[in-house]
Design a protein around this motif. Sequence first.
Motif, mmCIF file in Angstrom:
data_model
loop_
_atom_site.group_PDB
_atom_site.id
_atom_site.type_symbol
_atom_site.label_atom_id
_atom_site.label_comp_id
_atom_site.label_asym_id
_atom_site.label_seq_id
_atom_site.Cartn_x
_atom_site.Cartn_y
_atom_site.Cartn_z
ATOM 1 N N ARG A 158 -6.439 5.703 -1.126
ATOM 2 C CA ARG A 158 -7.896 5.847 -1.043
ATOM 3 C C ARG A 158 -8.469 4.885 0.011
ATOM 4 O O ARG A 158 -9.332 5.250 0.806
ATOM 5 C CB ARG A 158 -8.529 5.603 -2.411
ATOM 6 N N HIS A 159 -7.957 3.665 0.041
ATOM 7 C CA HIS A 159 -8.430 2.670 1.019
ATOM 8 C C HIS A 159 -8.138 3.134 2.448
ATOM 9 O O HIS A 159 -8.984 3.011 3.333
ATOM 10 C CB HIS A 159 -7.768 1.315 0.754
ATOM 11 N N MET A 160 -6.942 3.667 2.672
ATOM 12 C CA MET A 160 -6.582 4.125 4.015
ATOM 13 C C MET A 160 -7.447 5.308 4.448
ATOM 14 O O MET A 160 -7.874 5.388 5.597
ATOM 15 C CB MET A 160 -5.100 4.498 4.078
ATOM 16 N N ARG A 161 -7.706 6.219 3.526
ATOM 17 C CA ARG A 161 -8.578 7.355 3.857
ATOM 18 C C ARG A 161 -9.979 6.866 4.187
ATOM 19 O O ARG A 161 -10.595 7.326 5.152
ATOM 20 C CB ARG A 161 -8.629 8.343 2.697
ATOM 21 N N ASN A 162 -10.496 5.943 3.378
ATOM 22 C CA ASN A 162 -11.837 5.415 3.626
ATOM 23 C C ASN A 162 -11.894 4.676 4.954
ATOM 24 O O ASN A 162 -12.895 4.749 5.670
ATOM 25 C CB ASN A 162 -12.274 4.487 2.488
ATOM 26 N N LYS A 163 -10.825 3.980 5.292
ATOM 27 C CA LYS A 163 -10.778 3.246 6.559
ATOM 28 C C LYS A 163 -10.868 4.225 7.730
ATOM 29 O O LYS A 163 -11.620 3.995 8.673
ATOM 30 C CB LYS A 163 -9.497 2.426 6.640
ATOM 31 N N LYS A 164 -10.103 5.312 7.654
ATOM 32 C CA LYS A 164 -10.150 6.314 8.719
ATOM 33 C C LYS A 164 -11.540 6.933 8.819
ATOM 34 O O LYS A 164 -12.044 7.169 9.921
ATOM 35 C CB LYS A 164 -9.106 7.401 8.487
ATOM 36 N N ASP A 165 -12.163 7.204 7.664
ATOM 37 C CA ASP A 165 -13.512 7.760 7.664
ATOM 38 C C ASP A 165 -14.504 6.787 8.300
ATOM 39 O O ASP A 165 -15.357 7.183 9.089
ATOM 40 C CB ASP A 165 -13.966 8.093 6.238
ATOM 41 N N ARG A 166 -14.397 5.494 7.957
ATOM 42 C CA ARG A 166 -15.292 4.486 8.527
ATOM 43 C C ARG A 166 -15.091 4.369 10.036
ATOM 44 O O ARG A 166 -16.062 4.255 10.794
ATOM 45 C CB ARG A 166 -15.068 3.126 7.870
ATOM 46 N N LEU B 163 1.439 3.016 -10.031
ATOM 47 C CA LEU B 163 0.841 4.275 -9.599
ATOM 48 C C LEU B 163 -0.615 4.066 -9.203
ATOM 49 O O LEU B 163 -1.066 4.554 -8.166
ATOM 50 C CB LEU B 163 0.948 5.327 -10.710
ATOM 51 N N GLN B 164 -1.357 3.316 -10.008
ATOM 52 C CA GLN B 164 -2.766 3.038 -9.703
ATOM 53 C C GLN B 164 -2.894 2.271 -8.387
ATOM 54 O O GLN B 164 -3.761 2.561 -7.573
ATOM 55 C CB GLN B 164 -3.412 2.241 -10.843
ATOM 56 N N GLN B 165 -1.997 1.309 -8.155
ATOM 57 C CA GLN B 165 -2.016 0.552 -6.899
ATOM 58 C C GLN B 165 -1.761 1.471 -5.708
ATOM 59 O O GLN B 165 -2.426 1.363 -4.674
ATOM 60 C CB GLN B 165 -0.978 -0.562 -6.932
ATOM 61 N N ALA B 166 -0.817 2.369 -5.851
ATOM 62 C CA ALA B 166 -0.511 3.306 -4.765
ATOM 63 C C ALA B 166 -1.702 4.227 -4.493
ATOM 64 O O ALA B 166 -2.056 4.476 -3.333
ATOM 65 C CB ALA B 166 0.728 4.126 -5.106
ATOM 66 N N GLU B 167 -2.327 4.711 -5.534
ATOM 67 C CA GLU B 167 -3.509 5.565 -5.370
ATOM 68 C C GLU B 167 -4.641 4.788 -4.701
ATOM 69 O O GLU B 167 -5.350 5.333 -3.844
ATOM 70 C CB GLU B 167 -3.958 6.117 -6.724
ATOM 71 N N ASN B 168 -4.816 3.534 -5.071
ATOM 72 C CA ASN B 168 -5.853 2.703 -4.454
ATOM 73 C C ASN B 168 -5.579 2.486 -2.967
ATOM 74 O O ASN B 168 -6.500 2.503 -2.147
ATOM 75 C CB ASN B 168 -5.969 1.352 -5.163
ATOM 76 N N ARG B 169 -4.291 2.262 -2.615
ATOM 77 C CA ARG B 169 -3.932 2.089 -1.205
ATOM 78 C C ARG B 169 -4.239 3.350 -0.406
ATOM 79 O O ARG B 169 -4.779 3.281 0.700
ATOM 80 C CB ARG B 169 -2.448 1.745 -1.076
#
Length: 100
Positions: A35-43, A27-33
């Motif tokens: 979050r990473h994808m959202r941050n990537k789109k923001d960047r 679950l933590q890995q999925a949440e991290n993925r």
Amino acid sequence: MNEMKLDRAWEELKKAEEQVTQKQHKLQQAENRIRHMRNKKDRERTHHLCERAGMLEAIAPDTKQLSSNDFYGFMSTVFSYPNVSELLKKYLSSYKERGD
């Protein structure tokens, strides 16, 4: 006999706890993925906006002196001119025709 049942129950409890821990990690890995994808789109969006603003400042360096409100007003005025709107439409149609 009771001792064997108790030992077996402890083993089942340990296995269950291990499974819970594994599921928590997944679950933590999925949440991290996510979050990473959202941050990537923001960047990517931030990069796009900064790149466009840099292009505008390169073409019209004096706009750096304007406040945000004045710059917005200036750009609103520029894009309200019919020739500018028509030119933008022309660029957009040729852009769509090329398939970019």
